[in-house]
Design an enzyme around this catalytic site. Sequence first.
Site, mmCIF file in Angstrom:
data_model
loop_
_atom_site.group_PDB
_atom_site.id
_atom_site.type_symbol
_atom_site.label_atom_id
_atom_site.label_comp_id
_atom_site.label_asym_id
_atom_site.label_seq_id
_atom_site.Cartn_x
_atom_site.Cartn_y
_atom_site.Cartn_z
ATOM 1 N N HIS A 288 9.919 -1.860 -12.842
ATOM 2 C CA HIS A 288 11.199 -1.245 -13.220
ATOM 3 C C HIS A 288 12.060 -1.268 -11.961
ATOM 4 O O HIS A 288 11.531 -1.095 -10.855
ATOM 5 C CB HIS A 288 11.053 0.229 -13.597
ATOM 6 C CG HIS A 288 10.177 0.534 -14.765
ATOM 7 N ND1 HIS A 288 8.822 0.658 -14.656
ATOM 8 C CD2 HIS A 288 10.476 0.800 -16.054
ATOM 9 C CE1 HIS A 288 8.315 0.972 -15.833
ATOM 10 N NE2 HIS A 288 9.303 1.063 -16.710
ATOM 11 N N ASP B 186 11.285 1.567 -9.613
ATOM 12 C CA ASP B 186 9.954 1.614 -8.963
ATOM 13 C C ASP B 186 10.028 0.980 -7.596
ATOM 14 O O ASP B 186 9.367 1.422 -6.660
ATOM 15 C CB ASP B 186 8.894 0.743 -9.670
ATOM 16 C CG ASP B 186 8.744 0.982 -11.135
ATOM 17 O OD1 ASP B 186 8.988 2.103 -11.571
ATOM 18 O OD2 ASP B 186 8.357 0.024 -11.845
HETATM 19 C C1 XUL Z 1 5.745 3.870 -21.069
HETATM 20 C C2 XUL Z 1 5.604 2.422 -20.849
HETATM 21 C C3 XUL Z 1 6.580 1.809 -19.897
HETATM 22 C C4 XUL Z 1 6.991 0.426 -20.269
HETATM 23 C C5 XUL Z 1 8.078 -0.164 -19.411
HETATM 24 O O1 XUL Z 1 4.867 4.375 -22.007
HETATM 25 O O2 XUL Z 1 4.736 1.794 -21.385
HETATM 26 O O3 XUL Z 1 6.033 1.835 -18.621
HETATM 27 O O4 XUL Z 1 5.907 -0.449 -20.237
HETATM 28 O O5 XUL Z 1 9.195 0.638 -19.339
#
Ligand code: XUL
Length: 450
Positions: free
Chosen positions: A110, A113
């Site tokens: 992300h 992150d």
């Molecule tokens: C949350 C989840 C996230 C997604 C990406 O449950 O799975 O980490 O994979 O936003």
Amino acid sequence: MAKATKSKSAEHFAGFSKIAYEGPQSDNALAFKHYNANEKVGGKTMAEHLRFGIAYWHSFRGTGADPFGPGTIVRKWESSSKDPVSVAKVRMDAAFEFYQKIGAPFWCFHDRDIAPEGTTLAESNKNLDAIIAHAKGLQKATGVKLLWGTANLFSNPRFMCGASTNPDAHVFAYAAAQVKKAMDVTQELGGENYVFWGGREGYETLLNTNLKREQDHLARLLSMAVDYAKKIGFKGQFLIEPKPKEPTKHQYDFDCATCIGFLKTYKLDKHFKFNIETNHATLAGHTFQHEIEVAGSAGMLGSIDANSGDLLLGWDTDQFNTDVKELTLAMMSILKFGGLGSGGFNFDAKLRRPSTDLADLFHAHIGGMDAYAQALKLAYRINTEGKFSKHVAERYSSYDSGFGKDIETGKADFESLEKLVLTKLGEPTIKSGQQEKLENLLNAELFRQG
Ligand code: XUL
Ligand code: CO
């Protein structure tokens, strides 16, 4: 055996060498027993089939914190500097060292992150640019590639009532700007996919919610993303990651079937596939294999977030999955649909709170990779021998010819079928589904030697 390597100052996982395949007889906990990257399974190597990815947020931002207590996991690189951008760079060096040592060809992130959020969007973008330049260098130096990028539209308080589904258009605009930038940097790093997970795209109570407008707005954001991808020439695959709840009580991307209906309603279906997460499937009351079958049947199987829930806990525990039986069933379906294409198996899984050693990060991923490798081999053998597929084909064979075929091809109608039953067919014979026999056969196949 994993040998102790000489500790270099820039080495973050000193004492750990690259994890090797040693085979099922090995008792070295830091070796693969089943994942042998170059071993071929049906014409493709295991590495090509599985395309493993490491989730940056869990493995390099997870601290073990839970609602009842703070983090337990302390990594030395976190105190490498006082400047958060410099720390982010050292942390990323550590991450790429791990990717290489575990032998994962891909990673996922992300935006928030990998780079610290600033006090303005401009500052956040500047921080991100500095880290992306660093990541580009590390990708080039190591050969590790980006499976997918995404925007975190759920942590900052501005998104507490949703991002694109927020009642405030200002928040929608902010989310759009953030997705634009996340797409730019995903493209910059050669990302093969881009993921949308709508953790807060839903509602807590209809007393304050206009459901129709919120769904329209979610579709607007996705349409803007499609348009923007065309504009910048982003060729990666868009993926929706369904999840029924958590953090929001009711999420619009509930499961694959719900999302297919949503995407078709807004004429977006040809632009999206699914990133199916095991723990999200079970939260929706489905098996992992069910979600794969729903996506695959619609031609929308994209990628996998590889993890597992806990049968006794009702939330998203994001554990590493070592259940070979569950994964074999999943792989049987994935192989049947021709694999994941540009997708892969991303370990969206975190260490348990008391698993505080660096070694635990290796054990967790070795276990997950070995379980998938075992499942791949078993599923390939089971599919090739065709005992189950033959049974299924026979079960539906009455549709292969005659009036069954007329039903499938649209030649039959109510009147013709009524006439057939009244004049010729009469009462159908009862035919067993033979579930117990097939379950026994599955166990026999899983534990058969060779
Ligand atoms: C949350 C989840 C996230 C997604 C990406 O449950 O799975 O980490 O994979 O936003
Ligand atoms: Co996920």
